[in-house]
Scaffold this motif. Sequence first.
Motif, PDB file in Angstrom:
ATOM      1  N   LEU A  12      93.959  14.229 -59.134  1.00 31.71           N
ATOM      2  CA  LEU A  12      93.902  12.822 -58.726  1.00 31.71           C
ATOM      3  C   LEU A  12      94.965  12.502 -57.686  1.00 31.71           C
ATOM      4  N   ASP A  13      94.621  11.590 -56.801  1.00 28.40           N
ATOM      5  CA  ASP A  13      95.591  11.014 -55.883  1.00 28.40           C
ATOM      6  C   ASP A  13      96.685  10.356 -56.732  1.00 28.40           C
ATOM      7  N   PRO A  14      97.957  10.460 -56.355  1.00 36.89           N
ATOM      8  CA  PRO A  14      99.037   9.881 -57.163  1.00 36.89           C
ATOM      9  C   PRO A  14      98.883   8.382 -57.446  1.00 36.89           C
ATOM     10  N   VAL A  15      98.417   7.621 -56.473  1.00 36.87           N
ATOM     11  CA  VAL A  15      98.220   6.186 -56.701  1.00 36.87           C
ATOM     12  C   VAL A  15      97.091   5.952 -57.698  1.00 36.87           C
ATOM     13  N   VAL A  16      96.004   6.678 -57.546  1.00 33.73           N
ATOM     14  CA  VAL A  16      94.879   6.559 -58.486  1.00 33.73           C
ATOM     15  C   VAL A  16      95.338   6.937 -59.893  1.00 33.73           C
ATOM     16  N   PHE A  17      96.123   7.985 -59.995  1.00 39.36           N
ATOM     17  CA  PHE A  17      96.633   8.396 -61.304  1.00 39.36           C
ATOM     18  C   PHE A  17      97.460   7.283 -61.938  1.00 39.36           C
ATOM     19  N   ARG A  18      98.383   6.685 -61.168  1.00 38.64           N
ATOM     20  CA  ARG A  18      99.225   5.613 -61.725  1.00 38.64           C
ATOM     21  C   ARG A  18      98.389   4.407 -62.150  1.00 38.64           C
ATOM     22  N   ARG A  19      97.404   4.032 -61.332  1.00 41.43           N
ATOM     23  CA  ARG A  19      96.544   2.892 -61.699  1.00 41.43           C
ATOM     24  C   ARG A  19      95.777   3.195 -62.989  1.00 41.43           C
ATOM     25  N   ALA A  20      95.236   4.392 -63.073  1.00 43.81           N
ATOM     26  CA  ALA A  20      94.491   4.779 -64.278  1.00 43.81           C
ATOM     27  C   ALA A  20      95.418   4.837 -65.489  1.00 43.81           C
ATOM     28  N   ARG A  21      96.649   5.335 -65.289  1.00 45.56           N
ATOM     29  CA  ARG A  21      97.600   5.394 -66.403  1.00 45.56           C
ATOM     30  C   ARG A  21      97.894   3.993 -66.919  1.00 45.56           C
ATOM     31  N   HIS A  22      98.028   3.029 -66.006  1.00 43.75           N
ATOM     32  CA  HIS A  22      98.240   1.651 -66.457  1.00 43.75           C
ATOM     33  C   HIS A  22      97.061   1.190 -67.313  1.00 43.75           C
ATOM     34  N   ILE A  23      95.852   1.407 -66.836  1.00 42.28           N
ATOM     35  CA  ILE A  23      94.668   0.933 -67.557  1.00 42.28           C
ATOM     36  C   ILE A  23      94.560   1.574 -68.929  1.00 42.28           C
ATOM     37  N   VAL A  24      94.713   2.882 -68.994  1.00 36.07           N
ATOM     38  CA  VAL A  24      94.595   3.588 -70.273  1.00 36.07           C
ATOM     39  C   VAL A  24      95.709   3.153 -71.230  1.00 36.07           C
ATOM     40  N   SER A  25      96.939   3.071 -70.726  1.00 32.96           N
ATOM     41  CA  SER A  25      98.039   2.685 -71.609  1.00 32.96           C
ATOM     42  C   SER A  25      97.961   1.210 -72.000  1.00 32.96           C
ATOM     43  N   GLU A  26      97.474   0.365 -71.102  1.00 33.80           N
ATOM     44  CA  GLU A  26      97.335  -1.065 -71.428  1.00 33.80           C
ATOM     45  C   GLU A  26      96.267  -1.274 -72.490  1.00 33.80           C
ATOM     46  N   ASN A  27      95.190  -0.513 -72.414  1.00 35.11           N
ATOM     47  CA  ASN A  27      94.170  -0.594 -73.468  1.00 35.11           C
ATOM     48  C   ASN A  27      94.777  -0.225 -74.819  1.00 35.11           C
ATOM     49  N   ALA A  28      95.576   0.832 -74.858  1.00 33.79           N
ATOM     50  CA  ALA A  28      96.218   1.236 -76.110  1.00 33.79           C
ATOM     51  C   ALA A  28      97.192   0.168 -76.590  1.00 33.79           C
ATOM     52  N   ARG A  29      97.975  -0.409 -75.659  1.00 40.31           N
ATOM     53  CA  ARG A  29      98.919  -1.465 -76.048  1.00 40.31           C
ATOM     54  C   ARG A  29      98.187  -2.681 -76.607  1.00 40.31           C
ATOM     55  N   THR A  30      97.017  -2.993 -76.060  1.00 38.01           N
ATOM     56  CA  THR A  30      96.247  -4.141 -76.539  1.00 38.01           C
ATOM     57  C   THR A  30      95.830  -3.936 -77.990  1.00 38.01           C
ATOM     58  N   VAL A  31      95.370  -2.750 -78.316  1.00 36.76           N
ATOM     59  CA  VAL A  31      94.990  -2.440 -79.704  1.00 36.76           C
ATOM     60  C   VAL A  31      96.230  -2.511 -80.608  1.00 36.76           C
ATOM     61  N   GLU A  32      97.343  -1.935 -80.135  1.00 40.05           N
ATOM     62  CA  GLU A  32      98.584  -1.985 -80.915  1.00 40.05           C
ATOM     63  C   GLU A  32      99.073  -3.423 -81.091  1.00 40.05           C
ATOM     64  N   ALA A  33      98.895  -4.260 -80.068  1.00 41.49           N
ATOM     65  CA  ALA A  33      99.318  -5.658 -80.148  1.00 41.49           C
ATOM     66  C   ALA A  33      98.529  -6.405 -81.214  1.00 41.49           C
ATOM     67  N   LYS A  34      97.249  -6.105 -81.319  1.00 39.57           N
ATOM     68  CA  LYS A  34      96.431  -6.732 -82.357  1.00 39.57           C
ATOM     69  C   LYS A  34      96.987  -6.393 -83.736  1.00 39.57           C
ATOM     70  N   HIS A  35      97.350  -5.138 -83.938  1.00 43.13           N
ATOM     71  CA  HIS A  35      97.917  -4.723 -85.232  1.00 43.13           C
ATOM     72  C   HIS A  35      99.266  -5.389 -85.470  1.00 43.13           C
ATOM     73  N   ALA A  36     100.088  -5.487 -84.433  1.00 40.34           N
ATOM     74  CA  ALA A  36     101.390  -6.148 -84.577  1.00 40.34           C
ATOM     75  C   ALA A  36     101.213  -7.619 -84.939  1.00 40.34           C
ATOM     76  N   MET A  37     100.250  -8.286 -84.294  1.00 37.03           N
ATOM     77  CA  MET A  37     100.007  -9.698 -84.616  1.00 37.03           C
ATOM     78  C   MET A  37      99.478  -9.851 -86.035  1.00 37.03           C
ATOM     79  N   ASP A  38      98.561  -8.972 -86.427  1.00 40.75           N
ATOM     80  CA  ASP A  38      98.043  -9.025 -87.801  1.00 40.75           C
ATOM     81  C   ASP A  38      99.166  -8.869 -88.821  1.00 40.75           C
ATOM     82  N   ALA A  39     100.149  -8.032 -88.493  1.00 41.49           N
ATOM     83  CA  ALA A  39     101.265  -7.771 -89.398  1.00 41.49           C
ATOM     84  C   ALA A  39     102.392  -8.789 -89.257  1.00 41.49           C
TER      85      ALA A  39
END
Length: 136
Positions: A12-39
């Motif tokens: 991957l192009d370095p910029v494309v990689f960084r953008r994709a890393r944000h998206i993938v990690s943000e999706n994971a953080r969103t799921v984790e945030a739901k659990h944190a709010m539930d708790a």
Amino acid sequence: TLDQLNAAQAALDPVVFRRARHIVSENARTVEAKHAMDAGDAAELGRLMRGSHASLRDDFEVTNAALNAIVAIADAQPGCFGARMTGAGFGGCAVALVREDAAQAFSEAVSAAYMAETGLNPAIYVTGATDGANLL
């Protein structure tokens, strides 16, 4: 997954990689945030907010100096669990998760420090959490 993305990094192009890393990690953080709010775990939710802002700043590159300044100032205040940009990016708004009993002092300290650092006068709105949208 982040593992799949990391495995494909060389292709991957370095910029494309960084953008994709944000998206993938943000999706994971969103799921984790739901659990944190539930708790009711404000500290964990704040940690996720800080991670989200760092990813938006470093990987997605949609922040600016003024926005990064207010987030850093907010994060440094007593009673603040975490802060991040919100909205479409490239300036605008930040949101901070703050203990209710610290909200007034937080607002005053952030306003004064932001004005001193940037010369800009922020508009700060104190709100409370609600149940959110639902079907009637």
